[in-house]
Design a protein around this motif. Structure first.
Motif, PDB file in Angstrom:
ATOM      1  N   VAL A 194       0.855  -1.175   0.000  1.00 10.54           N
ATOM      2  CA  VAL A 194       0.000   0.000   0.000  1.00 10.54           C
ATOM      3  C   VAL A 194       0.899   1.235   0.000  1.00 10.54           C
ATOM      4  CG1 VAL A 194      -1.729   1.279   1.301  1.00 10.54           C
ATOM      5  CG2 VAL A 194      -1.800  -1.199   1.259  1.00 10.54           C
ATOM      6  N   ARG A 195       0.562   2.157  -0.882  1.00  9.19           N
ATOM      7  CA  ARG A 195       1.339   3.402  -0.940  1.00  9.19           C
ATOM      8  C   ARG A 195       0.417   4.546  -1.328  1.00  9.19           C
ATOM      9  NH1 ARG A 195       5.133   1.909  -6.020  1.00  9.19           N
ATOM     10  NH2 ARG A 195       5.508   0.197  -4.657  1.00  9.19           N
ATOM     11  N   PRO A 196       0.778   5.764  -1.002  1.00  7.45           N
ATOM     12  CA  PRO A 196      -0.039   6.931  -1.383  1.00  7.45           C
ATOM     13  C   PRO A 196      -0.106   7.076  -2.899  1.00  7.45           C
ATOM     14  CG  PRO A 196       1.532   7.510   0.324  1.00  7.45           C
ATOM     15  CD  PRO A 196       1.911   6.147  -0.156  1.00  7.45           C
ATOM     16  N   PHE A 197      -1.306   7.367  -3.393  1.00 13.57           N
ATOM     17  CA  PHE A 197      -1.563   7.489  -4.826  1.00 13.57           C
ATOM     18  C   PHE A 197      -2.308   8.797  -5.078  1.00 13.57           C
ATOM     19  CE2 PHE A 197      -4.047   6.753  -8.682  1.00 13.57           C
ATOM     20  CZ  PHE A 197      -3.098   6.224  -9.531  1.00 13.57           C
ATOM     21  N   LEU A 198      -1.716   9.679  -5.858  1.00 13.06           N
ATOM     22  CA  LEU A 198      -2.348  10.950  -6.219  1.00 13.06           C
ATOM     23  C   LEU A 198      -3.235  10.717  -7.434  1.00 13.06           C
ATOM     24  CD1 LEU A 198      -2.614  14.006  -5.896  1.00 13.06           C
ATOM     25  CD2 LEU A 198      -0.525  14.256  -7.233  1.00 13.06           C
ATOM     26  N   SER A 199      -4.505  11.078  -7.309  1.00 12.15           N
ATOM     27  CA  SER A 199      -5.454  10.769  -8.374  1.00 12.15           C
ATOM     28  C   SER A 199      -6.367  11.956  -8.662  1.00 12.15           C
ATOM     29  CB  SER A 199      -6.301   9.565  -7.942  1.00 12.15           C
ATOM     30  OG  SER A 199      -7.274   9.264  -8.892  1.00 12.15           O
ATOM     31  N   ASN A 200      -6.652  12.153  -9.942  1.00  9.46           N
ATOM     32  CA  ASN A 200      -7.650  13.122 -10.400  1.00  9.46           C
ATOM     33  C   ASN A 200      -7.350  14.579 -10.026  1.00  9.46           C
ATOM     34  OD1 ASN A 200      -9.221  11.082 -11.610  1.00  9.46           O
ATOM     35  ND2 ASN A 200     -10.121  10.600  -9.633  1.00  9.46           N
ATOM     36  N   LEU A 201      -6.100  14.953 -10.058  1.00 13.53           N
ATOM     37  CA  LEU A 201      -5.753  16.355  -9.840  1.00 13.53           C
ATOM     38  C   LEU A 201      -6.020  17.113 -11.135  1.00 13.53           C
ATOM     39  CD1 LEU A 201      -4.397  18.509  -7.981  1.00 13.53           C
ATOM     40  CD2 LEU A 201      -2.309  18.011  -9.233  1.00 13.53           C
ATOM     41  N   SER A 202      -6.794  18.159 -11.035  1.00 16.43           N
ATOM     42  CA  SER A 202      -7.143  18.933 -12.218  1.00 16.43           C
ATOM     43  C   SER A 202      -7.234  20.404 -11.842  1.00 16.43           C
ATOM     44  CB  SER A 202      -8.485  18.445 -12.763  1.00 16.43           C
ATOM     45  OG  SER A 202      -8.833  19.164 -13.904  1.00 16.43           O
ATOM     46  N   GLN A 258      -0.660   8.424 -12.017  1.00  8.80           N
ATOM     47  CA  GLN A 258      -0.705   8.077 -13.431  1.00  8.80           C
ATOM     48  C   GLN A 258      -1.184   9.288 -14.216  1.00  8.80           C
ATOM     49  OE1 GLN A 258      -3.473   4.756 -13.391  1.00  8.80           O
ATOM     50  NE2 GLN A 258      -1.796   3.337 -13.738  1.00  8.80           N
ATOM     51  N   VAL A 259      -0.611   9.467 -15.387  1.00  5.48           N
ATOM     52  CA  VAL A 259      -1.098  10.471 -16.334  1.00  5.48           C
ATOM     53  C   VAL A 259      -1.324   9.771 -17.668  1.00  5.48           C
ATOM     54  CG1 VAL A 259       0.059  12.429 -15.232  1.00  5.48           C
ATOM     55  CG2 VAL A 259       1.214  11.218 -17.054  1.00  5.48           C
ATOM     56  N   GLU A 260      -2.251  10.285 -18.437  1.00  4.30           N
ATOM     57  CA  GLU A 260      -2.483   9.684 -19.744  1.00  4.30           C
ATOM     58  C   GLU A 260      -1.332  10.060 -20.681  1.00  4.30           C
ATOM     59  OE1 GLU A 260      -6.408  10.134 -21.324  1.00  4.30           O
ATOM     60  OE2 GLU A 260      -7.312   9.575 -19.404  1.00  4.30           O
ATOM     61  N   LYS A 261      -0.934   9.095 -21.486  1.00  7.28           N
ATOM     62  CA  LYS A 261       0.187   9.302 -22.409  1.00  7.28           C
ATOM     63  C   LYS A 261      -0.092  10.449 -23.373  1.00  7.28           C
ATOM     64  CE  LYS A 261       3.195   6.849 -25.603  1.00  7.28           C
ATOM     65  NZ  LYS A 261       3.463   5.557 -26.260  1.00  7.28           N
ATOM     66  N   ASP A 262      -1.357  10.651 -23.724  1.00  7.68           N
ATOM     67  CA  ASP A 262      -1.687  11.729 -24.666  1.00  7.68           C
ATOM     68  C   ASP A 262      -1.844  13.086 -23.969  1.00  7.68           C
ATOM     69  OD1 ASP A 262      -4.130  11.369 -23.424  1.00  7.68           O
ATOM     70  OD2 ASP A 262      -5.265  11.030 -25.261  1.00  7.68           O
ATOM     71  N   ALA A 317       4.703   2.528 -18.815  1.00  8.57           N
ATOM     72  CA  ALA A 317       3.453   2.894 -19.491  1.00  8.57           C
ATOM     73  C   ALA A 317       2.576   1.651 -19.564  1.00  8.57           C
ATOM     74  CB  ALA A 317       3.731   3.432 -20.883  1.00  8.57           C
ATOM     75  N   ASP A 318       1.291   1.809 -19.268  1.00 10.19           N
ATOM     76  CA  ASP A 318       0.345   0.695 -19.277  1.00 10.19           C
ATOM     77  C   ASP A 318      -0.683   0.916 -20.384  1.00 10.19           C
ATOM     78  OD1 ASP A 318      -1.486  -1.288 -18.829  1.00 10.19           O
ATOM     79  OD2 ASP A 318      -1.858  -0.784 -16.732  1.00 10.19           O
ATOM     80  N   PRO A 319      -0.550   0.201 -21.502  1.00  4.00           N
ATOM     81  CA  PRO A 319      -1.463   0.400 -22.629  1.00  4.00           C
ATOM     82  C   PRO A 319      -2.818  -0.279 -22.450  1.00  4.00           C
ATOM     83  CG  PRO A 319       0.142  -1.272 -23.172  1.00  4.00           C
ATOM     84  CD  PRO A 319       0.523  -0.741 -21.817  1.00  4.00           C
ATOM     85  N   ALA A 320      -3.024  -0.995 -21.350  1.00  2.00           N
ATOM     86  CA  ALA A 320      -4.269  -1.738 -21.137  1.00  2.00           C
ATOM     87  C   ALA A 320      -5.291  -0.958 -20.308  1.00  2.00           C
ATOM     88  CB  ALA A 320      -3.953  -3.066 -20.455  1.00  2.00           C
ATOM     89  N   CYS A 321      -5.068   0.316 -20.091  1.00  3.15           N
ATOM     90  CA  CYS A 321      -5.969   1.116 -19.258  1.00  3.15           C
ATOM     91  C   CYS A 321      -7.207   1.572 -20.030  1.00  3.15           C
ATOM     92  CB  CYS A 321      -5.236   2.333 -18.720  1.00  3.15           C
ATOM     93  SG  CYS A 321      -3.960   1.907 -17.529  1.00  3.15           S
ATOM     94  N   PRO A 344     -10.184   2.915 -24.610  1.00 10.93           N
ATOM     95  CA  PRO A 344      -8.810   2.543 -24.271  1.00 10.93           C
ATOM     96  C   PRO A 344      -7.898   3.762 -24.206  1.00 10.93           C
ATOM     97  CG  PRO A 344      -9.448   1.629 -26.413  1.00 10.93           C
ATOM     98  CD  PRO A 344     -10.606   2.405 -25.897  1.00 10.93           C
ATOM     99  N   THR A 345      -6.925   3.678 -23.330  1.00 10.62           N
ATOM    100  CA  THR A 345      -5.912   4.728 -23.213  1.00 10.62           C
ATOM    101  C   THR A 345      -4.648   4.112 -22.632  1.00 10.62           C
ATOM    102  OG1 THR A 345      -5.455   6.971 -22.417  1.00 10.62           O
ATOM    103  CG2 THR A 345      -6.536   5.494 -20.874  1.00 10.62           C
ATOM    104  N   THR A 346      -3.533   4.760 -22.830  1.00 13.91           N
ATOM    105  CA  THR A 346      -2.280   4.349 -22.200  1.00 13.91           C
ATOM    106  C   THR A 346      -1.985   5.327 -21.073  1.00 13.91           C
ATOM    107  OG1 THR A 346      -1.406   3.399 -24.235  1.00 13.91           O
ATOM    108  CG2 THR A 346       0.203   4.001 -22.556  1.00 13.91           C
ATOM    109  N   LYS A 347      -1.731   4.779 -19.896  1.00 13.42           N
ATOM    110  CA  LYS A 347      -1.381   5.622 -18.757  1.00 13.42           C
ATOM    111  C   LYS A 347       0.079   5.414 -18.402  1.00 13.42           C
ATOM    112  CE  LYS A 347      -5.906   6.343 -16.876  1.00 13.42           C
ATOM    113  NZ  LYS A 347      -6.708   6.389 -15.674  1.00 13.42           N
ATOM    114  N   VAL A 348       0.732   6.524 -18.057  1.00 15.22           N
ATOM    115  CA  VAL A 348       2.130   6.514 -17.660  1.00 15.22           C
ATOM    116  C   VAL A 348       2.175   6.584 -16.147  1.00 15.22           C
ATOM    117  CG1 VAL A 348       4.322   7.740 -17.815  1.00 15.22           C
ATOM    118  CG2 VAL A 348       2.800   7.649 -19.806  1.00 15.22           C
ATOM    119  N   ALA A 349       2.760   5.571 -15.522  1.00 12.14           N
ATOM    120  CA  ALA A 349       2.909   5.549 -14.067  1.00 12.14           C
ATOM    121  C   ALA A 349       4.157   6.337 -13.689  1.00 12.14           C
ATOM    122  CB  ALA A 349       3.011   4.120 -13.560  1.00 12.14           C
TER     123      ALA A 349
END
Length: 108
Positions: free
Chosen positions: A1-9, A45-49, A67-71, A85-90
């Motif tokens: 378990v680790r801290p995960f930053l998500s949906n910052l906009s 994670q951020v989207e590759k695009d 990069a995870d192309p299965a997202c 589908p999208t590729t996310k960069v961890a």
């Protein structure tokens, strides 16, 4: 378990004003002072695009892990939500490095 930053906009007209940097720094500080835990990293994670987001985090010391192309993500352009589908960069940041390199801490 680790801290995960998500949906910052940040709203488009508020970008490049320091708001995003302040939000990220606040999240990083919260991780470091989390009661009962000794976390030293944060991941996201951020989207590759979205190269601007990736550059934003790299500038703040985040390193690309893979990069995870299965997202999938939700497409909100139509009336109904659909998953596409999208590729996310961890990415990961070692928070101990920023503490020792003299970077300013939130509230300092």
């Amino acid at each position: 378990v680790r801290p995960f930053l998500s949906n910052l906009s940040v709203r488009e007209d508020a970008r490049r004003s320091g708001v995003g940097s302040a939000l990220v720094e606040s999240c990083e500080e919260a991780v470091l002072v989390w009661p009962g835990k000794d976390y030293t990293e944060i991941v996201l994670q951020v989207e590759k695009d979205n190269p601007m987001a990736q550059q934003f985090y790299e500038k703040r010391g985040y390193d690309v892990l893979f990069a995870d192309p299965a997202c999938r993500r939700f497409d909100t352009t139509g009336f109904l939500l659909k998953q596409v589908p999208t590729t996310k960069v961890a990415m990961r940041k070692d928070l101990t490095k920023s503490r020792t390199t003299g970077r300013r801490k939130v509230g300092a």
